[in-house]
Design a protein around this motif. Structure first.
Motif, mmCIF file in Angstrom:
data_model
loop_
_atom_site.group_PDB
_atom_site.id
_atom_site.type_symbol
_atom_site.label_atom_id
_atom_site.label_comp_id
_atom_site.label_asym_id
_atom_site.label_seq_id
_atom_site.Cartn_x
_atom_site.Cartn_y
_atom_site.Cartn_z
ATOM 1 N N PRO A 1 69.198 -16.922 10.749
ATOM 2 C CA PRO A 1 68.934 -15.573 10.237
ATOM 3 C C PRO A 1 68.868 -15.504 8.710
ATOM 4 O O PRO A 1 68.134 -14.686 8.175
ATOM 5 C CB PRO A 1 70.100 -14.751 10.781
ATOM 6 C CG PRO A 1 71.103 -15.719 11.265
ATOM 7 C CD PRO A 1 70.373 -16.968 11.611
ATOM 8 N N ASP A 2 69.574 -16.388 8.032
ATOM 9 C CA ASP A 2 69.542 -16.388 6.568
ATOM 10 C C ASP A 2 68.109 -16.368 6.052
ATOM 11 O O ASP A 2 67.790 -15.754 5.049
ATOM 12 C CB ASP A 2 70.197 -17.637 5.967
ATOM 13 C CG ASP A 2 71.470 -18.020 6.673
ATOM 14 O OD1 ASP A 2 71.505 -17.897 7.903
ATOM 15 O OD2 ASP A 2 72.400 -18.445 5.997
ATOM 16 N N PHE B 1 71.701 -9.647 15.208
ATOM 17 C CA PHE B 1 73.008 -9.790 15.869
ATOM 18 C C PHE B 1 73.197 -8.881 17.066
ATOM 19 O O PHE B 1 74.030 -9.146 17.910
ATOM 20 C CB PHE B 1 74.131 -9.499 14.886
ATOM 21 C CG PHE B 1 74.082 -10.372 13.689
ATOM 22 C CD1 PHE B 1 74.202 -11.740 13.827
ATOM 23 C CD2 PHE B 1 73.889 -9.835 12.430
ATOM 24 C CE1 PHE B 1 74.143 -12.571 12.733
ATOM 25 C CE2 PHE B 1 73.830 -10.673 11.322
ATOM 26 C CZ PHE B 1 73.955 -12.027 11.471
ATOM 27 N N HIS B 2 72.475 -7.801 17.095
ATOM 28 C CA HIS B 2 72.699 -6.819 18.137
ATOM 29 C C HIS B 2 71.387 -6.510 18.849
ATOM 30 O O HIS B 2 70.336 -6.513 18.233
ATOM 31 C CB HIS B 2 73.287 -5.542 17.523
ATOM 32 C CG HIS B 2 74.504 -5.802 16.705
ATOM 33 N ND1 HIS B 2 75.721 -6.096 17.266
ATOM 34 C CD2 HIS B 2 74.691 -5.859 15.366
ATOM 35 C CE1 HIS B 2 76.605 -6.294 16.300
ATOM 36 N NE2 HIS B 2 76.010 -6.158 15.141
ATOM 37 N N ILE C 1 66.568 -12.641 6.397
ATOM 38 C CA ILE C 1 67.241 -11.420 6.018
ATOM 39 C C ILE C 1 67.548 -11.464 4.539
ATOM 40 O O ILE C 1 68.226 -12.361 4.071
ATOM 41 C CB ILE C 1 68.530 -11.258 6.827
ATOM 42 C CG1 ILE C 1 68.178 -11.215 8.298
ATOM 43 C CG2 ILE C 1 69.271 -10.022 6.407
ATOM 44 C CD1 ILE C 1 69.362 -11.281 9.190
ATOM 45 N N TYR D 1 68.287 -6.991 9.763
ATOM 46 C CA TYR D 1 69.684 -7.395 9.693
ATOM 47 C C TYR D 1 70.372 -7.140 11.023
ATOM 48 O O TYR D 1 70.974 -8.018 11.629
ATOM 49 C CB TYR D 1 70.374 -6.617 8.585
ATOM 50 C CG TYR D 1 71.726 -7.152 8.232
ATOM 51 C CD1 TYR D 1 71.896 -7.968 7.122
ATOM 52 C CD2 TYR D 1 72.841 -6.866 9.003
ATOM 53 C CE1 TYR D 1 73.144 -8.473 6.794
ATOM 54 C CE2 TYR D 1 74.083 -7.364 8.690
ATOM 55 C CZ TYR D 1 74.229 -8.167 7.572
ATOM 56 O OH TYR D 1 75.460 -8.670 7.265
ATOM 57 N N LYS E 1 77.998 -4.172 20.738
ATOM 58 C CA LYS E 1 78.583 -4.513 19.443
ATOM 59 C C LYS E 1 78.833 -6.003 19.319
ATOM 60 O O LYS E 1 79.119 -6.491 18.246
ATOM 61 C CB LYS E 1 79.898 -3.763 19.236
ATOM 62 C CG LYS E 1 80.013 -2.531 20.074
ATOM 63 C CD LYS E 1 81.460 -2.186 20.407
ATOM 64 C CE LYS E 1 81.708 -2.262 21.878
ATOM 65 N NZ LYS E 1 82.974 -2.583 22.386
ATOM 66 N N SER E 2 78.745 -6.717 20.412
ATOM 67 C CA SER E 2 79.018 -8.141 20.328
ATOM 68 C C SER E 2 77.868 -8.841 19.609
ATOM 69 O O SER E 2 76.818 -8.271 19.386
ATOM 70 C CB SER E 2 79.219 -8.719 21.711
ATOM 71 O OG SER E 2 77.981 -8.812 22.357
ATOM 72 N N PHE E 3 78.112 -10.079 19.275
ATOM 73 C CA PHE E 3 77.151 -10.781 18.454
ATOM 74 C C PHE E 3 76.278 -11.689 19.294
ATOM 75 O O PHE E 3 76.762 -12.639 19.876
ATOM 76 C CB PHE E 3 77.870 -11.594 17.399
ATOM 77 C CG PHE E 3 78.470 -10.715 16.371
ATOM 78 C CD1 PHE E 3 77.759 -10.421 15.221
ATOM 79 C CD2 PHE E 3 79.715 -10.152 16.544
ATOM 80 C CE1 PHE E 3 78.293 -9.584 14.263
ATOM 81 C CE2 PHE E 3 80.244 -9.312 15.594
ATOM 82 C CZ PHE E 3 79.536 -9.023 14.455
#
Lengths: 235, 235
Positions: A230-231, A147-148, A234, A143, A221-223
């Motif tokens: 990704p769906d 994003f990170h 995850i 997860y 922390k930015s995306f």
DNA sequence: TCAAAAGTGTTCGGACTACACCCATGA
DNA sequence: TCATGGGTGTAGTCCGAACACTTTTGA
């Protein structure tokens, strides 16, 4: 000041899910239990939280005791407290998820614990609810890494883009288009190209990169979006 | 079986960060402490975990005792365990974040606890490390709500799109373009249009919608995007 | 008739995806 | 020279953002 009367006191532990990456596959560091109960089974590295110690400190202490490494990326994952999770006596455990550079570890291994790296796909059954902890840590890793840029924590200082890609492919158990992948990664500006090449994995050789630490921290922390759709990956 | 010798046993509690939405603003449910220490100060609703109880059960019990509501959306947030966080004696607390429909609560309020809703923006200082817990819960809510449709948990069964929008605007403390917002929301197929309108907030009236529960559950983990440029809002 | 909120469409640009070929090298 | 992995470019599509006007109706 008075204590709270009538309340039952219980034990309180931490367990560390320690991930590493060997260049091809995701690995998990486990210890061989020398004591009862569940003697001779595999387990996460853990320990009791001491009196004047915060849980974070306890987790770092435990990790250092095992690997010799400090300042590792680690975050609190979840607290497990089912009344019967430890058959000996009630113990609540905070699980911490850690990402380490496997090469750092090899320098400093502590033999006392009979620790071993297992392929994540191929890990033995663990004691208590540790399998559940690992499962959750895997989910959480997928997860968050979508994003990170946390997976850099698993790589040595210098690494190549194909290495980075196989790391991502290992975590998401899939393959990515290498053209799109490298474009995305480079477009973040997080990487600094080195002069040398890694010639171990191919004849042509692949350029090494280093992380731009400053940008890394700022962008933490930015995306980002290294993972398409990704769906799909995850739960 | 034997117990673990030599280990110090400590107290173990849960605290609930309870969010609500009154149609205009985000609110937080707090209780007035009638006992020492910190008597007459405001605090999160909490309680000790009992012997044969999991932390989740304890959190649900505590929440029900206060609000009368069961089956609420709640998730484990973080465990706070600094040795000195409770001045009375060492207590580790698992914080749970809950989203409730404020109208349900009003039906069943338990007066014993002198609970009150505060505007989230305008909450009093809380005891111990409860302010820290609330801060983290806010962050977490912003983070999660940017991708997952959890904010519906704060709304009554029937609600209008403008209400939903002001909920999002409250959480992110900003304003969204209403055309883009409603298009996005409706395009998910999560909402079922009702025949009636809400005429309280406008002369024209706004159509009520209900959640499509089935789709809601199925889509729960998938990634929506009700919030434009989430980077801007999520620390 | 006017004020206040609800509702609706279009255009533009950027981002992501899919896809194929050349490059460098050691064996 | 050939096999292997590294590295690069483009076109098409889709999605999200920006933006303004009409509708309804109670006061």
């Amino acid at each position: 000041m008075n204590r709270y009367p009538l309340q039952k006191h219980i034990l309180f532990a931490v367990d560390c899910i320690i991930f590493g990456f060997d260049g091809h596959d995701m690995k998990l560091l486990l210890v061989h239990r020398a004591i009862k109960p569940e003697k001779n089974k595999w387990s996460l590295m853990g320990g009791f939280v001491q009196q004047q110690e915060s849980p974070e400190d306890a987790a770092n202490r435990v990790l250092k005791k095992l690997t010799g490494i400090e300042g590792v990326y680690m975050e609190q994952l979840h607290t497990f407290g089912r009344p019967d999770r430890d058959p000996v006596e009630r113990t609540v455990s905070i699980a911490y998820s850690a990402l380490i550079d496997i090469h750092e570890y090899e320098k400093q291994i502590n033999a006392d614990y009979h620790a071993e790296w297992f392929l994540l796909k191929n890990k033995p059954k663990l004691i208590f609810d540790h399998d559940e902890m690992v499962e959750l840590a895997k989910k959480q890793l997928r997860y968050k890494a979508a994003f990170h840029p946390i997976l850099f924590e698993l790589l040595p200082e210098k690494f190549t883009i194909p290495q980075l890609q196989s790391l991502y492919e290992g975590v998401y158990d899939t393959v990515f288009d290498n053209r799109n992948f490298s474009r995305k990664v480079l477009s973040t500006g997080l990487l600094i190209k080195q002069k040398q090449k890694d010639k171990l994995n191919s004849k042509k050789g692949a350029f090494y990169y280093k992380l731009d630490k400053k940008k890394y921290k700022a962008d933490f922390k930015s995306f980002l979006n290294f993972v398409p759709n990704p769906d799909k990956f995850i739960l």
